[in-house]
Write an enzyme that holds these catalytic residues in place. Structure first.
Site, PDB file in Angstrom:
ATOM      1  CB  ILE A   1      -0.762   0.026   1.225  1.00 12.22           C
ATOM      2  CG1 ILE A   1      -1.937  -1.311   1.014  1.00 12.22           C
ATOM      3  CG2 ILE A   1      -1.858   1.397   1.464  1.00 12.22           C
ATOM      4  CD1 ILE A   1      -2.688  -1.514   2.143  1.00 12.22           C
TER       5      ILE A   1
ATOM      6  CG  ASP B   1       8.156  -0.684  -0.391  1.00 13.50           C
ATOM      7  OD1 ASP B   1       6.996  -1.125  -0.305  1.00 13.50           O
ATOM      8  OD2 ASP B   1       9.198  -1.419  -0.352  1.00 13.50           O
TER       9      ASP B   1
ATOM     10  CG  ASN C   1      12.642   1.883  10.115  1.00 13.19           C
ATOM     11  OD1 ASN C   1      13.184   0.987   9.598  1.00 13.19           O
ATOM     12  ND2 ASN C   1      13.181   2.705  11.004  1.00 13.19           N
TER      13      ASN C   1
ATOM     14  N   PRO D   1      12.384  -9.014   3.763  1.00 16.44           N
ATOM     15  CG  PRO D   1      11.965  -8.021   1.586  1.00 16.44           C
ATOM     16  CD  PRO D   1      12.053  -9.323   2.170  1.00 16.44           C
ATOM     17  CB  SER D   2       8.980  -4.986   6.807  1.00 13.53           C
ATOM     18  OG  SER D   2       7.645  -4.692   7.389  1.00 13.53           O
TER      19      SER D   2
ATOM     20  CB  VAL E   1      12.362  -4.955  22.374  1.00 13.86           C
ATOM     21  CG1 VAL E   1      12.753  -5.757  23.244  1.00 13.86           C
ATOM     22  CG2 VAL E   1      13.216  -3.707  22.272  1.00 13.86           C
TER      23      VAL E   1
ATOM     24  CB  THR F   1      10.204  -9.049  16.373  1.00 12.25           C
ATOM     25  OG1 THR F   1       8.906  -8.612  16.231  1.00 12.25           O
ATOM     26  CG2 THR F   1      10.636  -9.999  15.385  1.00 12.25           C
TER      27      THR F   1
ATOM     28  CD  GLU G   1      21.664  -2.576  14.809  1.00 11.72           C
ATOM     29  OE1 GLU G   1      21.196  -1.982  15.680  1.00 11.72           O
ATOM     30  OE2 GLU G   1      23.010  -3.038  14.832  1.00 11.72           O
TER      31      GLU G   1
ATOM     32  CB  CYS H   1      15.399   1.889  15.568  1.00 13.99           C
ATOM     33  SG  CYS H   1      16.754   2.369  14.299  1.00 13.99           S
TER      34      CYS H   1
ATOM     35  CE  LYS I   1      19.299   0.124  29.995  1.00 10.41           C
ATOM     36  NZ  LYS I   1      19.439   1.593  30.566  1.00 10.41           N
TER      37      LYS I   1
ATOM     38  CD  GLU J   1      22.730  -3.749  11.138  1.00 15.47           C
ATOM     39  OE1 GLU J   1      22.136  -2.725  10.908  1.00 15.47           O
ATOM     40  OE2 GLU J   1      22.566  -4.975  10.481  1.00 15.47           O
TER      41      GLU J   1
HETATM   42  P1  NAD Z   1       8.539  -6.111  13.905  1.00 13.85           P
HETATM   43  O1  NAD Z   1       9.563  -6.420  15.144  1.00 13.85           O
HETATM   44  O2  NAD Z   1       7.173  -6.037  13.840  1.00 13.85           O
HETATM   45  O3  NAD Z   1       9.407  -6.881  12.552  1.00 13.85           O
HETATM   46  C1  NAD Z   1      10.599  -6.887  11.897  1.00 13.85           C
HETATM   47  C2  NAD Z   1      10.642  -8.225  11.077  1.00 13.85           C
HETATM   48  O4  NAD Z   1      10.613  -9.262  11.767  1.00 13.85           O
HETATM   49  C3  NAD Z   1       9.675  -8.260  10.044  1.00 13.85           C
HETATM   50  O5  NAD Z   1      10.201  -8.469   8.662  1.00 13.85           O
HETATM   51  C4  NAD Z   1       8.764  -9.378  10.500  1.00 13.85           C
HETATM   52  O6  NAD Z   1       8.161  -9.870   9.414  1.00 13.85           O
HETATM   53  C5  NAD Z   1       9.800 -10.108  11.087  1.00 13.85           C
HETATM   54  N1  NAD Z   1       9.190 -11.114  12.351  1.00 13.85           N
HETATM   55  C6  NAD Z   1       8.214 -10.882  13.034  1.00 13.85           C
HETATM   56  N2  NAD Z   1       8.077 -12.086  13.861  1.00 13.85           N
HETATM   57  C7  NAD Z   1       9.051 -12.747  13.516  1.00 13.85           C
HETATM   58  C8  NAD Z   1       9.382 -13.978  13.963  1.00 13.85           C
HETATM   59  N3  NAD Z   1       8.880 -14.614  15.109  1.00 13.85           N
HETATM   60  N4  NAD Z   1      10.554 -14.706  13.415  1.00 13.85           N
HETATM   61  C9  NAD Z   1      11.317 -14.183  12.652  1.00 13.85           C
HETATM   62  N5  NAD Z   1      10.877 -12.886  11.881  1.00 13.85           N
HETATM   63  C10 NAD Z   1       9.738 -12.438  12.547  1.00 13.85           C
HETATM   64  O7  NAD Z   1       9.148  -4.454  13.452  1.00 13.85           O
HETATM   65  P2  NAD Z   1       8.654  -3.481  12.620  1.00 13.85           P
HETATM   66  O8  NAD Z   1       7.290  -2.990  12.982  1.00 13.85           O
HETATM   67  O9  NAD Z   1       8.751  -4.057  10.980  1.00 13.85           O
HETATM   68  O10 NAD Z   1       9.870  -2.056  12.640  1.00 13.85           O
HETATM   69  C11 NAD Z   1       9.767  -1.350  13.678  1.00 13.85           C
HETATM   70  C12 NAD Z   1      10.840  -1.660  14.706  1.00 13.85           C
HETATM   71  O11 NAD Z   1      12.005  -1.807  14.263  1.00 13.85           O
HETATM   72  C13 NAD Z   1      10.736  -0.518  15.740  1.00 13.85           C
HETATM   73  O12 NAD Z   1      10.876  -1.219  17.136  1.00 13.85           O
HETATM   74  C14 NAD Z   1      12.111  -0.161  15.497  1.00 13.85           C
HETATM   75  O13 NAD Z   1      12.808   0.696  16.777  1.00 13.85           O
HETATM   76  C15 NAD Z   1      12.970  -1.187  14.877  1.00 13.85           C
HETATM   77  N6  NAD Z   1      13.952  -0.777  14.279  1.00 13.85           N
HETATM   78  C16 NAD Z   1      15.175  -1.029  14.714  1.00 13.85           C
HETATM   79  C17 NAD Z   1      16.379  -0.793  13.929  1.00 13.85           C
HETATM   80  C18 NAD Z   1      17.925  -0.637  14.477  1.00 13.85           C
HETATM   81  O14 NAD Z   1      18.958  -0.643  13.602  1.00 13.85           O
HETATM   82  N7  NAD Z   1      18.044  -0.678  15.821  1.00 13.85           N
HETATM   83  C19 NAD Z   1      16.278   0.197  12.927  1.00 13.85           C
HETATM   84  C20 NAD Z   1      14.976   0.155  12.114  1.00 13.85           C
HETATM   85  C21 NAD Z   1      13.776  -0.148  13.036  1.00 13.85           C
END
Ligand code: NAD
Length: 485
Positions: free
Chosen positions: A29, A95, A154, A178-179, A231, A233, A251, A285, A452, A459
């Site tokens: 979407i 995207d 993101n 990818p997400s 966190v 996930t 990350e 993040c 933490k 990375e």
């Molecule tokens: P999310 O945790 O919902 O999903 C992240 C990815 O994990 C997706 O591709 C999802 O399909 C996959 N996933 C979900 N459950 C899984 C499982 N059980 N096993 C394997 N893969 C699984 O996160 P989101 O909503 O896509 O992204 C936002 C989050 O990401 C925020 O908390 C943000 O802070 C974090 N983030 C961190 C960084 C960093 O570098 N530290 C960068 C960007 C985003």
């Protein structure tokens, strides 16, 4: 001519596009309008098997090449990404909804930086020689094998490259998932890597939700998992990877403090707070969402911040003048609105923002809360949206204690003109990626990651090499071998 939003097929495996329509259908979407701009299918077990088989085979071919040859390919891919930056940025905007003003300078370009940096390092990844009298030891720096990358929505292109570039530089193969919210750009990264000369099977992309990620993480043939996500996930993926004793990079999320002292340059501090909260509509993040402002500056700071945030341009994300885009999805919008309501209910003062725009898509004006206290939900939980909280403080010791009172530890920033205080305070903040009189810079040359609950591993930079390679120690005896019997 920009790229069509509908990809040729859902997955990219073994150097070619692959489709299996048995997989669950995922609508892609455009967040600015809510329109469906593409559809992909989640990977079926057959597709996952195909990717793993291709990855294992491709990795052997790739690892047998010299580091210099691998580096040349990655550097060429970096060049192709830069040449196609405009088209890739338009696709990234479609995207994610992020304005072209951002995607054209922070996504494919950042991916290209990673490919160029690790391409440059590839030839110099060596072991060492340790002389022990006549005998000696040498170490070989070897790849881990097949790595799995799992991305958040993101920064889809950047994440695909930040994980792929060091993995490939070290001679690994990668399967990147990818997400499900933003499945398009990683396919272009895979295409470009292959065009640059990456052998078939070395960089594969499969689509799907958490179950597909889970299947990849649980496969015993996978050596390493690198996740960018939340966190909760992270906890699941880390536990699943631990069951197979796999290497991990995590990350994860944050609730980072940005500390602004009275003596800071006001305009710089306001710019810092904007970059720490409203870039990518706050969906970053490392954002410094807890903005601690010293008592003497707080009122002037909030007034000037509100004035400048009021000049954000919310328009067509493809228009280069637009500086603030929609949230990524209806779900994310709902989550963020829920937090805004909690902020108001718990007594924070809504200075501005939080209104829906009268247009389709997931638009929300940027939010500033003042008078936030440490125990409010908006000061404790990651919102992942354009919601800035101002918290007043008086003394240095007090703000350090309050800033560290969180389970997260991704980032932290300090604005002050007192040189000694800047370094003294940063040294006491529990965060992996810190800034002095700046915020959210992420050059590939610098390690990036959290302390933490915000993460494991780093990375970027040379530090990433440690997370995508392993040492083999070889003892060489030059004299006669002795034994007790
Ligand atoms: P999310 O945790 O919902 O999903 C992240 C990815 O994990 C997706 O591709 C999802 O399909 C996959 N996933 C979900 N459950 C899984 C499982 N059980 N096993 C394997 N893969 C699984 O996160 P989101 O909503 O896509 O992204 C936002 C989050 O990401 C925020 O908390 C943000 O802070 C974090 N983030 C961190 C960084 C960093 O570098 N530290 C960068 C960007 C985003």
């Amino acid at each position: 001519m920009t790229y069509p939003t509908q990809p040729e097929a859902s997955h990219f495996i073994d150097g070619v596009y692959v489709e299996d329509t048995d997989g669950a259908l995922i609508d892609v979407i455009y967040p600015a309008t809510g329109e469906v701009i593409a559809q992909v299918h989640a990977a079926t077990p057959a597709v996952i098997e195909q990717a793993i088989t291709a990855g294992l085979r491709g990795q052997k071919v790739w690892a047998a090449m010299t580091g210099r040859d691998r580096g040349r390919v990655l550097t060429k891919a970096a060049m192709l990404l830069r040449e196609r930056n405009h088209d890739l940025s338009v696709l990234e905007t479609m995207d994610t909804g992020k304005p072209y003003q951002e995607t054209s300078v922070a996504d494919a370009t950042s991916g290209a930086d990673a490919l160029e940096y690790f391409g440059g390092l590839a030839a110099s990844l060596t072991g060492e020689h340790i002389q022990l009298g006549e005998d000696w030891v040498y170490t070989r720096r070897e790849p881990l094998g097949l790595c799995v990358g799992i991305g958040a929505w993101n920064y889809p292109t950047q994440i695909a490259c930040w994980k792929g570039a060091p993995a490939l530089a070290c001679g690994n193969a990668m399967i990147f998932k990818p997400s499900e919210t933003t499945p398009l750009s990683a396919l272009k990264v895979a295409e470009i890597l292959h065009e640059a000369g990456v052998p078939a099977g070395v960089y594969n992309v499969v689509q799907g939700m958490g179950e597909v990620g889970g299947a990849l993480v649980g496969d015993p043939r996978v050596a390493k998992v690198s996740l960018t996500g939340s966190v909760p996930t992270g906890r699941k993926v880390y536990a699943a990877a631990a069951a197979g004793l796999k290497h991990v990079t995590m990350e994860l999320g944050g609730k980072s403090p940005l500390v602004i002292f009275d003596d800071a340059d006001l305009e710089d501090a306001v710019s810092g707070a904007i970059m720490a909260n409203f870039y990518s509509s706050g969906q970053v993040c490392s954002n410094g969402t807890r903005v601690f402002v010293q008592k003497g500056l707080r009122e002037r700071f909030v007034a000037r911040l509100a004035e400048r945030v009021g000049t954000a341009v919310l328009g067509d994300p493809l228009d280069p003048e637009t500086s603030f885009g929609p949230l990524v999805s209806a779900r994310q919008l709902e989550i963020v609105q829920g937090y805004i309501a909690k902020g108001v209910a718990e007594g924070a003062r809504l200075v501005c923002g939080g209104e829906r725009l009268d247009r389709p898509g997931y638009w929300l004006t940027p939010v500033i809360f003042d008078g936030v206290s440490d125990d409010m939900t908006i000061a404790r939980e990651e919102i992942f949206g354009p919601v800035l909280s101002v918290l007043e403080f008086e003394s240095e010791d007090e703000v350090i204690t309050r800033a560290n009172d969180t389970e997260f530890g991704l980032s932290a920033g300090v604005f002050t003109n007192d040189l000694r205080r800047a370094h003294r305070v940063i040294a006491q903040l529990d965060a992996g990626t810190c800034f002095i009189n700046s915020y959210n810079d992420a050059p590939v040359e610098a390690p990036f990651g959290g302390m933490k609950s915000s993460g494991v591993g780093r990375e970027n930079s040379r530090a990433a090499i440690e997370h995508y390679s392993q040492l083999k120690t070889v003892y060489v005896r030059m004299g006669k071998m002795e034994a007790p019997f």
